[in-house]
Scaffold this motif. Structure first.
Motif, PDB file in Angstrom:
ATOM      1  N   GLY A 275       0.810  -1.214   0.000  1.00 19.96           N
ATOM      2  CA  GLY A 275       0.000   0.000   0.000  1.00 19.96           C
ATOM      3  C   GLY A 275       0.842   1.262   0.000  1.00 19.96           C
ATOM      4  N   ASP A 276       1.930   1.257   0.763  1.00 14.08           N
ATOM      5  CA  ASP A 276       2.831   2.424   0.801  1.00 14.08           C
ATOM      6  C   ASP A 276       3.434   2.682  -0.573  1.00 14.08           C
ATOM      7  OD1 ASP A 276       2.288   2.710   3.482  1.00 14.08           O
ATOM      8  OD2 ASP A 276       4.141   1.731   4.156  1.00 14.08           O
ATOM      9  N   GLU A 277       3.850   1.620  -1.266  1.00 11.15           N
ATOM     10  CA  GLU A 277       4.449   1.778  -2.587  1.00 11.15           C
ATOM     11  C   GLU A 277       3.418   2.252  -3.607  1.00 11.15           C
ATOM     12  OE1 GLU A 277       7.443  -1.246  -3.903  1.00 11.15           O
ATOM     13  OE2 GLU A 277       6.773  -2.298  -2.103  1.00 11.15           O
ATOM     14  N   LEU A 278       2.211   1.708  -3.534  1.00 11.64           N
ATOM     15  CA  LEU A 278       1.162   2.134  -4.456  1.00 11.64           C
ATOM     16  C   LEU A 278       0.820   3.611  -4.250  1.00 11.64           C
ATOM     17  CD1 LEU A 278      -1.144  -1.002  -4.140  1.00 11.64           C
ATOM     18  CD2 LEU A 278      -0.025  -0.255  -6.248  1.00 11.64           C
ATOM     19  N   ALA A 279       0.776   4.039  -2.983  1.00 12.24           N
ATOM     20  CA  ALA A 279       0.468   5.433  -2.683  1.00 12.24           C
ATOM     21  C   ALA A 279       1.570   6.351  -3.195  1.00 12.24           C
ATOM     22  CB  ALA A 279       0.279   5.610  -1.180  1.00 12.24           C
ATOM     23  N   ALA A 280       2.825   5.950  -2.966  1.00 12.93           N
ATOM     24  CA  ALA A 280       3.952   6.776  -3.396  1.00 12.93           C
ATOM     25  C   ALA A 280       3.995   6.914  -4.913  1.00 12.93           C
ATOM     26  CB  ALA A 280       5.265   6.174  -2.884  1.00 12.93           C
ATOM     27  N   ALA A 281       3.567   5.848  -5.617  1.00 11.98           N
ATOM     28  CA  ALA A 281       3.593   5.871  -7.080  1.00 11.98           C
ATOM     29  C   ALA A 281       2.340   6.488  -7.684  1.00 11.98           C
ATOM     30  CB  ALA A 281       3.783   4.456  -7.612  1.00 11.98           C
ATOM     31  N   GLY A 282       1.334   6.770  -6.853  1.00  8.59           N
ATOM     32  CA  GLY A 282       0.095   7.353  -7.353  1.00  8.59           C
ATOM     33  C   GLY A 282      -0.626   6.474  -8.363  1.00  8.59           C
ATOM     34  N   VAL A 283      -0.659   5.172  -8.103  1.00  5.89           N
ATOM     35  CA  VAL A 283      -1.223   4.219  -9.058  1.00  5.89           C
ATOM     36  C   VAL A 283      -2.739   4.393  -9.174  1.00  5.89           C
ATOM     37  CG1 VAL A 283      -1.610   1.757  -9.530  1.00  5.89           C
ATOM     38  CG2 VAL A 283       0.620   2.548  -8.701  1.00  5.89           C
ATOM     39  N   VAL A 284      -3.219   4.431 -10.399  1.00  9.09           N
ATOM     40  CA  VAL A 284      -4.655   4.472 -10.703  1.00  9.09           C
ATOM     41  C   VAL A 284      -5.036   3.123 -11.293  1.00  9.09           C
ATOM     42  CG1 VAL A 284      -6.443   5.557 -12.124  1.00  9.09           C
ATOM     43  CG2 VAL A 284      -4.639   6.953 -11.080  1.00  9.09           C
ATOM     44  N   ILE A 285      -6.104   2.504 -10.772  1.00  6.26           N
ATOM     45  CA  ILE A 285      -6.454   1.140 -11.172  1.00  6.26           C
ATOM     46  C   ILE A 285      -6.652   1.014 -12.676  1.00  6.26           C
ATOM     47  CG2 ILE A 285      -8.299  -0.594 -11.054  1.00  6.26           C
ATOM     48  CD1 ILE A 285      -8.505  -0.112  -8.100  1.00  6.26           C
TER      49      ILE A 285
END
Length: 377
Positions: A275-285
């Protein structure tokens, strides 16, 4: 990368055929394979003589597998007939072996120790299954309800066979992913457990219901709405679960290069760091997909078979506890599921709390403790 159970079985079968050797048959479900001490991180505070069991069970497509579980005993002498058993079905921790409950404990989810500690103080032993592929060889088919039900029941069978101080009477209790696992277990416990186990009922909190209806919308056209990193992580875990359960779907072919990269990362990362990595990368589904998932024929039917909660067939009472501020699961759908069970005449009791996904766990104890006490008589 972990070698799949299916590939290992195929290699063994081929080798045996070439050498004209007999192929060993799988041990009966719930057979104890080994017992070892738990790590300090995985040891429930206040428990006594806790241990980690490896036992035989099944994984996706009814393939034999080795699974693991933590067993926690209350201090002191067991009552006449042995400690009654709470089978704990834990929430999402991740897919990697290092995420397994019997290896790392609840990690950042310290609320679980308080929750399980309450059951321990009530005089119950706790058998906490990891689910197939968590802490043991093979992939974890995340949210595959039938697999989770087998794993939970087989963990109880293994633990009660290993320890004479455990009674055969048991209740399943679960949260989030484990809430769904508890519901599936409730539906199949009597069938899977057979006459040697005395299943009494179930408690599920934060149960993810009817998510098959939402997953059919996955694809590149999804609006770029910012979701919680955990939600994006759940989607990646579900895609991995589909890949494991239905390899013929070639889930990777529906993803972009970035989607395939995140899918591979989700196979190893635990929920919080992912979750931390996804947040840092600003991933959009939507950006993870190259084409809509609903191009898969009968996608909704496949999803329903894989993770859709059973709407009938429960033979013992089921307690559902739901936080009204829960956004990790789709709360209106969980309430709908409870209403469907009630309309079908199933033995369900719904309790709601002004809490979020995590807060409802311990808030529900004021109702679930007397409920379970009544199940054990």
């Amino acid at each position: 990368m972990r070698k799949s159970v299916l590939a290992a079985a195929f290699t063994l079968a081929c080798t045996a055929g070439l050498l004209n050797l007999p192929v060993a048959t799988a041990a009966p479900a719930g057979t104890v394979e080994s017992v070892a001490p738990l790590s300090p991180a995985a040891t429930l505070p206040g428990s006594a003589n806790s241990a980690r069991l490896l036992y035989s069970s099944t994984t996706a497509n009814n393939v034999p597998a080795t699974a693991s579980a933590a067993v926690y005993f209350p201090p002191g002498e067991p009552p006449a007939g042995g400690w009654p058993v709470i089978a704990w079905a834990h929430g999402t921790v991740g897919l990697g072996d290092n995420c397994a409950y019997s290896v790392a404990g609840p990690g950042a989810v310290e609320r679980d120790w308080a929750y399980l500690g309450t059951w321990l103080q009530q005089g119950y032993a706790i058998v906490a299954a990891d689910y197939a592929g968590l802490g043991t060889p093979g992939e974890h088919p995340y949210l595959n309800g039938i697999v989770e039900a087998h794993n939970v029941v087989d963990a109880v069978r293994a633990a009660t066979a290993q320890y004479p101080s455990l009674a055969k009477k048991w209740v399943v209790v679960g949260q989030s992913q484990g809430g769904g696992a508890a519901v599936y277990t409730a539906r199949y416990a009597t069938e899977f457990g057979g006459p040697e186990l005395d299943y009494r009922g179930a408690v599920g909190t934060g149960v993810p219901a009817y998510i098959e209806d939402i997953l059919t919308l996955l694809g590149p056209g999804m609006p770029p709405v910012k979701l919680s990193p955990h939600t994006t992580g759940y989607v990646l875990y579900i895609l991995n679960g589909l890949r494991t359960t239905y390899p013929e779907l070639n889930i990777e072919s529906f993803l972009t290069d970035a989607g395939r990269s995140w899918l591979a990362k989700a196979r190893e990362d635990c929920l919080v760091p992912l979750g931390d990595e996804l947040a840092a990368a600003g991933v959009v589904i939507g950006n993870l997909f190259s084409k809509p998932l609903n191009q898969i024929p009968n996608l909704h039917g496949l999803l329903t078979n894989y993770l859709g909660l059973p709407e009938s067939g429960y033979d013992k009472p089921v307690f559902l506890g739901q936080g009204l501020r829960d956004t990790d699961v789709i709360t209106p759908e969980t309430l709908r599921f409870a209403a469907v069970l009630q309309a079908n005449g199933e033995p369900v009791r719904l309790h709601t709390y002004p809490e979020d996904h995590s807060g409802a766990v311990n808030a529900s104890l004021r109702d679930s403790v007397p409920f379970v006490r009544g199940l054990f008589g």
